[in-house]
Scaffold this active site. Structure first.
Site, PDB file in Angstrom:
ATOM      1  CG  ASN A   1      -3.434   7.158  -1.896  1.00 38.50           C
ATOM      2  OD1 ASN A   1      -3.710   7.267  -0.587  1.00 38.50           O
ATOM      3  ND2 ASN A   1      -4.724   7.327  -2.378  1.00 38.50           N
TER       4      ASN A   1
ATOM      5  CB  CYS B   1     -18.112  12.356 -10.294  1.00 35.72           C
ATOM      6  SG  CYS B   1     -19.610  13.042 -10.784  1.00 35.72           S
TER       7      CYS B   1
HETATM    8  N1  PLP Z   1      -3.443   1.621  -0.214  1.00 38.60           N
HETATM    9  C1  PLP Z   1      -2.959   2.632  -0.839  1.00 38.60           C
HETATM   10  C2  PLP Z   1      -2.166   3.611  -0.173  1.00 38.60           C
HETATM   11  C3  PLP Z   1      -3.100   2.629  -2.247  1.00 38.60           C
HETATM   12  O1  PLP Z   1      -2.643   3.904  -3.104  1.00 38.60           O
HETATM   13  C4  PLP Z   1      -3.652   1.597  -3.026  1.00 38.60           C
HETATM   14  C5  PLP Z   1      -4.118   1.582  -4.301  1.00 38.60           C
HETATM   15  O2  PLP Z   1      -4.086   2.760  -4.846  1.00 38.60           O
HETATM   16  C6  PLP Z   1      -4.165   0.679  -2.207  1.00 38.60           C
HETATM   17  C7  PLP Z   1      -3.951   0.553  -0.917  1.00 38.60           C
HETATM   18  C8  PLP Z   1      -4.839  -0.606  -2.986  1.00 38.60           C
HETATM   19  O3  PLP Z   1      -4.167  -1.526  -3.458  1.00 38.60           O
HETATM   20  P1  PLP Z   1      -4.639  -2.694  -4.471  1.00 38.60           P
HETATM   21  O4  PLP Z   1      -4.921  -1.783  -5.849  1.00 38.60           O
HETATM   22  O5  PLP Z   1      -3.320  -3.415  -4.792  1.00 38.60           O
HETATM   23  O6  PLP Z   1      -5.685  -3.220  -3.982  1.00 38.60           O
END
Ligand code: PLP
Length: 394
Positions: A150, A324
């Protein structure tokens, strides 16, 4: 002021087509899909259609789709299910750069008698498959590796990793929250047993996700309750959101080409021009093997938070790679795992684009960002010392 929104890995706007498809199911068509009457039955038909739409995006069959409330629930369900299904196995293999939805659970499980192997990554955020192979043992209950990161967008070779797990009869789960809709996925051609998806990352609403569960894979439900989702996830279906996710999946399928041409083009222009115009800037992560919409760039000797605040004054939305914690700025676990030096990691910014961004918005950021970095650096004592060192003056 309409924001210049470049934070689509955090969340996306609900597409107009998605919202339109959802609206009738809040008020006019509010029946419970499990009801015997036809008022509920007509909603069940739409839920079925949504299941087919999501399955089509993933190359899965509709029975393999379980609706959940979010990516976090799907991740938790997958890992806990594997541990319940194989109670004699006490080992989990994952990586150091997973999202907290996997990492926090694994840390918790490590305090409950499970052994967790967190695989390292190299300086480009890549996984070493030989090291991965060595981590798999007869005691391993599950592997959980994200499809794409992400923060950096770096793509892991999950298809290959899943095959290696299957050869050893180990369940394989992938958190594909960031990759679904951005890169082609055909689960029918892989050995992946479970996959997590989150609606709000692909222009569906927040609060809806899915767990893909390969037919025949052992499963133990996390949410016990009614018979919904064939007993695999209790709870009355979130019908408007499910129907919205179906439409979003269909749109994502249609727009995959645009994501990999137009969006990638915007990202590449943004990145290239930033690197050409701003000194001491560097892209974090494997540039060859990355999501088409993500760019994580470090600006040496400045704080990411400072950049975000100054960009915010112009309505530009992005994310920083530090958070932070207890009053001090800590670089993210992803950048730390990659061994990015602190002077770089502190000044990292993630731009994540979508099909709704425009060339004009890229021009706008390219106009505003260089003076922001210049201003912040002019206030930074580290920049003066560091830049002099780079130039060989000190
Ligand atoms: N996994 C990854 C790689 C993510 O980027 C995110 C959210 O940013 C999640 C899991 C969690 O998803 P949710 O916000 O639908 O719980």
């Amino acid at each position: 002021m309409k924001p210049v929104y470049m934070d689509n890995n955090a969340t996306t706007s609900v597409a107009a087509e998605v919202l339109e498809a959802m609206l009738p199911y809040f008020h006019d068509l509010y029946g419970n899909p499990s009801s015997m009457h036809s008022f509920g039955g007509q909603v069940m038909r739409e839920v079925r259609k949504a299941r087919e739409q999501v399955a089509a995006l993933l190359g899965a069959s509709p029975e393999e789709i379980v609706f959940t409330s979010c990516g976090t629930e799907s991740d938790n369900t997958a890992i806990r299910s594997a541990l319940s299904s194989y109670p004699d196995k006490k080992h989990i293999v994952t990586s150091r750069v997973e999202h907290p939805a996997v990492r926090a659970l694994c840390s918790h499980l490590a305090t409950r008698g499970y052994r967790v192997t967190e695989l390292p990554v190299d300086g480009e955020g890549r996984l070493d498959l030989e090291q991965y192979k060595r981590a798999l043992t007869p005691d391993t209950a599950i592997v959980s590796l994200m499809w794409a990161n992400n923060e950096t967008g770096v793509i892991f070779p999950v298809e290959k990793a899943a095959e290696m797990a299957r050869e050893r009869n180990i369940l394989f789960h992938t958190d594909a929250v960031q990759s679904v809709g951005k890169i082609p996925i055909n689960l029918s051609k892989t050995a992946i047993d479970m996959l997590s998806l989150s609606g709000h990352k692909l222009h569906a609403p927040k609060g809806i996700g899915i767990l893909y569960l390969r037919k025949g894979a052992k499963f133990s439900p996390f949410m016990l309750g009614g018979h919904q989702e064939r007993g695999r996830r209790g709870g009355t279906e979130a019908t408007p959101s499910i129907i919205g996710l179906g439409v979003a999946a269909e749109l994502a399928h249609k727009k995959m080409e645009i994501e990999n041409t137009f969006v990638k083009g915007l990202r590449d222009r943004l990145e290239k021009t930033i690197l050409e115009t701003i000194p001491n800037a560097k892209v974090n992560g494997d540039r060859q093997n990355r999501l088409p919409n993500t760019s994580n760039i470090s600006f040496e000797f400045v704080e990411g938070e400072g950049i975000l605040l100054m960009m915010d004054e112009f309505g530009i939305c992005a994310s920083s790679g530090s958070a932070c914690t207890s009053g001090s700025l800590q670089p993210s676990h992803v950048l730390r795992a990659m061994g990015i030096p602190f002077t770089m990691a502190h000044g990292s910014i993630r731009f994540s684009l979508s099909v709704y961004n425009t060339e004009e918005e890229i021009d706008f950021v390219l106009e505003k960002l260089p003076p922001i970095i210049q201003t912040l650096r002019s206030m930074s004592p580290y920049w003066k010392v560091g830049a002099a060192q780079v130039c060989g003056e000190a």
